[in-house]
Design an enzyme around this catalytic site. Structure first.
Site, PDB file in Angstrom:
ATOM      1  N   CYS A 237      33.180  23.018 -42.998  1.00  0.00           N
ATOM      2  CA  CYS A 237      33.149  23.394 -44.413  1.00  0.00           C
ATOM      3  C   CYS A 237      34.429  24.156 -44.710  1.00  0.00           C
ATOM      4  O   CYS A 237      35.342  24.198 -43.890  1.00  0.00           O
ATOM      5  CB  CYS A 237      31.900  24.208 -44.751  1.00  0.00           C
ATOM      6  SG  CYS A 237      31.761  25.768 -43.857  1.00  0.00           S
ATOM      7  N   THR A 238      34.511  24.789 -45.858  1.00  0.00           N
ATOM      8  CA  THR A 238      35.756  25.437 -46.272  1.00  0.00           C
ATOM      9  C   THR A 238      36.138  26.596 -45.357  1.00  0.00           C
ATOM     10  O   THR A 238      37.259  26.671 -44.866  1.00  0.00           O
ATOM     11  CB  THR A 238      35.644  25.943 -47.720  1.00  0.00           C
ATOM     12  OG1 THR A 238      35.235  24.873 -48.560  1.00  0.00           O
ATOM     13  CG2 THR A 238      36.976  26.503 -48.209  1.00  0.00           C
TER      14      THR A 238
END
Length: 476
Positions: A224-225
Site C-alpha cells: 500500500c502507500t
C-alpha cells in the site's frame, strides 16, 4: 528486500539507506536540502507515520493520548491531519525539518514502548505552499476503514505475516491503483487488483471464493502507500487462514514502508509503473530519477469525459454512478483532463469511474475470522477493560438508532421516539454517525444514542408501501 526489490536493484539505481526503517534506530539527520530556500522561502518537510496499539486503548486512554499528541504538535509548530483510534495513530504532518524530528523524539520520550517501534518517514526540502494550515486529528473507530473495529479487528501481535517483501496484492483503492502500481517482471508474481472503491470492500473481496482460490497455496505479498493498510490486511488474511482449515497460504508478506519507501530506495522506479497517489498536498509521488518521457509512457488511466490518456486528479471530481442498495452513489474520485474540466463542472452527473463504466459490483459477504474474544486475554479489546458493545452489522446507509429520549419528535431529530431506522445520505455518512455513537459522542441532551448499521434483508422493501412521515407515531 524481497525478490521484487532484488530484481529492481539489477535494473535501476538503488539508495539502500532509504530502505532502512527508523524502528529502534536514530532518526535521519536534517539534510542540506532542508536548509536551502525553496521559491525564496524556508522549505518544509513532510512526515508520514502510523502506529498500532495492542491491546487497544480504552476510551479514556485514547482521549488522553489525543490531547497529549495535539499538545506536542502545538509545542513543535506542527500542522497536518491524522486519525486517532483505540487501535493507534495514523498521521501526515508538516513542519520544518528540525521541528518534525524534535516532535518524533518527543513521542518516543512520551511512550517509548510504542514510538520506538514506529517507522517515521521524512520528505525534506519541499515548497512552503505544501504545508498544512492547521493540525487536525480526528477520533475514529478504525485507522483504516475495513469495517473491522473493536472485537472484529484482526490481532497484529498474533499474525504470522512477515515484512518486508514484495507484492502481489495492491491493498489500495482502485482510483489510486489507476495512476500507478507495481508491474512485476515477466514470469514473476501475478499482480491482483481487488477493485476496491473503499477499504471496507477489501475484507469482502478477500473472503470471496474466487479470491481464495487464486491465493490458495501461494506466497501472498501485499503493498500500500505507506504500510498501514497492509499491516491490518496481512493480519486479516492470517486470521482467515487460521479460521478455515481448507484455506492454505504458503506465506504472507508485506512491503515495510510501502510504495513511498520503495520509490526512495529505487529512484529510477524499479518495477513501479506510474505515480504513487498521495493524500497530502503533494497529491502524487513519482520516482525522482525517472524521465518525463518514461512517466508519460507509464500512463494507463484516462479522462472520464474524453477518454484521453491522463494521470492526474485535479478539481475534486467524483463518480456519479449508482450502486446497488444500500450503498447509493459511488462518489470515488475520477480523472478529468484539463481540456474537459469545464464540461465536467457543467455536467457532474455524467461522470463515471472505470469500475462503474464496467458495471463492477464488489462482493458482499464479510470473512469468517478468529474473533478477538477467542484470543489470549492480553490481546482482547482493551485488555478486557472496554465496555462490550453489540458487534457492528454490515455497513449500510440505513442505521438503527436506539436510546432516544421519549420527548423527541421528527422535527427535533428527524427520528421517532424510543428507537428508529434512519436512512442516511450515504454509507460514509452512516459510518461516521455509527462511529461517533460507539465512541459516546452522539447524544440528545445527556442521553447517549445507540447506533448500528441496519442493512436491508433480502426482499425487504423500506420504507414500506404507504409510509407517511409524522412528527410522532400514532398511539395505540
Amino acid at each position: 528486500m524481497s525478490e521484487l526489490a532484488a530484481a529492481s536493484s539489477s535494473s535501476s539505481a538503488v539508495v539502500p539507506a532509504q530502505a532502512v526503517p527508523t524502528i529502534n534506530r536514530p532518526l535521519p539527520p536534517v539534510p542540506p536540502e532542508a536548509r536551502r530556500l525553496v521559491e525564496g522561502k524556508e522549505p518544509i518537510s513532510i512526515l508520514l507515520f502510523y502506529q498500532y496499539v495492542e491491546p487497544p486503548w480504552t476510551d479514556k486512554e485514547c482521549s488522553s493520548a489525543l490531547k497529549h499528541f495535539l499538545a506536542l504538535g502545538k509545542e513543535h509548530s506542527i500542522c497536518g491531519r491524522g486519525r486517532c483510534a483505540k487501535e493507534g495513530l495514523n498521521c501526515t504532518l508538516t513542519g520544518n525539518a528540525a521541528g518534525l524530528r524534535a516532535f518524533c523524539e518527543a513521542l518516543r520520550a512520551w511512550k517509548p514502548e510504542l514510538f520506538n517501534q514506529t517507522d517515521f518517514k521524512f520528505t525534506d526540502g519541499l515548497p512552503a505552499s505544501r504545508r498544512f494550515k492547521a493540525l487536525t486529528v480526528r477520533k475514529t473507530d478504525e485507522l483504516v476503514a475495513y469495517g473491522l473495529a473493536g472485537e472484529r479487528a484482526p490481532a497484529l501481535a498474533a499474525s504470522s505475516a512477515k515484512h518486508p517483501d514484495a507484492v502481489v496484492i495492491d491493498v489500495r483503492n482502485a482510483y489510486e491503483s489507476a495512476i500507478g502500481h507495481f508491474a512485476p517482471p515477466e514470469g514473476g508474481a501475478t499482480l491482483l487488483d481487488p477493485k476496491m472503491r473503499n477499504s471496507r470492500e477489501f475484507p469482502k473481496w478477500l473472503a470471496d471464493e474466487k479470491t481464495k482460490e487464486a491465493l490458495s497455496g501461494k506466497k501472498v505479498l501485499m503493498y500500500c502507500t505507506g504500510g498501514i493498510r497492509c499491516e491490518r490486511a496481512t493480519a486479516l488474511l492470517d486470521e482467515m487462514v487460521k479460521a478455515d482449515p481448507t484455506f492454505r497460504i504458503s506465506d504472507i508478506t508485506m512491503v515495510r514502508g510501502g510504495v513511498e519507501r520503495y520509490m526512495r530506495t529505487f529512484p529510477e522506479g524499479g518495477f513501479w509503473k506510474g505515480k504513487n497517489y498521495l493524500f497530502d498536498r503533494r497529491l502524487e509521488q513519482v520516482p525522482e530519477a525517472k524521465s518525463s518521457a518514461a512517466l508519460e509512457g507509464d500512463v494507463e488511466s484516462w479522462c472520464a469525459v474524453c477518454a484521453a490518456p491522463w494521470a492526474a486528479y485535479r478539481g475534486q471530481f467524483k463518480c456519479a454512478g449508482r450502486l446497488p442498495p444500500p450503498a447509493g452513489v459511488c462518489a470515488v474520485p475520477v480523472i478529468v483532463c484539463n481540456r474537459c474540466s469545464d464540461a465536467a463542472t457543467a455536467d457532474p452527473a455524467s461522470l463515471r469511474c472505470p469500475l462503474c463504466q464496467e458495471g463492477y459490483v464488489a462482493p458482499q459477504a464479510m470473512p469468517e475470522v478468529v474473533m478477538a474474544d477467542k484470543r489470549a486475554p492480553d490481546q482482547r479489546l482493551g485488555g478486557g477493560r472496554a465496555k462490550k458493545q453489540r458487534p457492528l452489522a454490515e455497513p449500510s446507509s440505513r442505521v438503527f438508532v436506539g436510546s432516544l429520549p421519549f420527548v423527541v419528535d421528527a422535527t427535533a431529530s428527524g427520528l421517532f421516539y424510543g428507537s428508529a431506522f434512519v436512512q442516511m445520505g450515504s454509507v460514509e455518512a452512516a459510518t461516521t454517525a455509527v462511529g461517533a455513537a460507539r465512541e459516546g459522542r452522539l447524544r440528545i441532551g445527556k442521553r447517549k444514542l445507540r447506533l448500528n448499521f441496519a442493512p436491508l434483508k433480502p426482499g425487504e422493501e423500506w420504507p414500506a408501501v404507504g409510509f407517511v412521515q409524522r412528527e410522532r407515531p400514532l398511539s395505540g
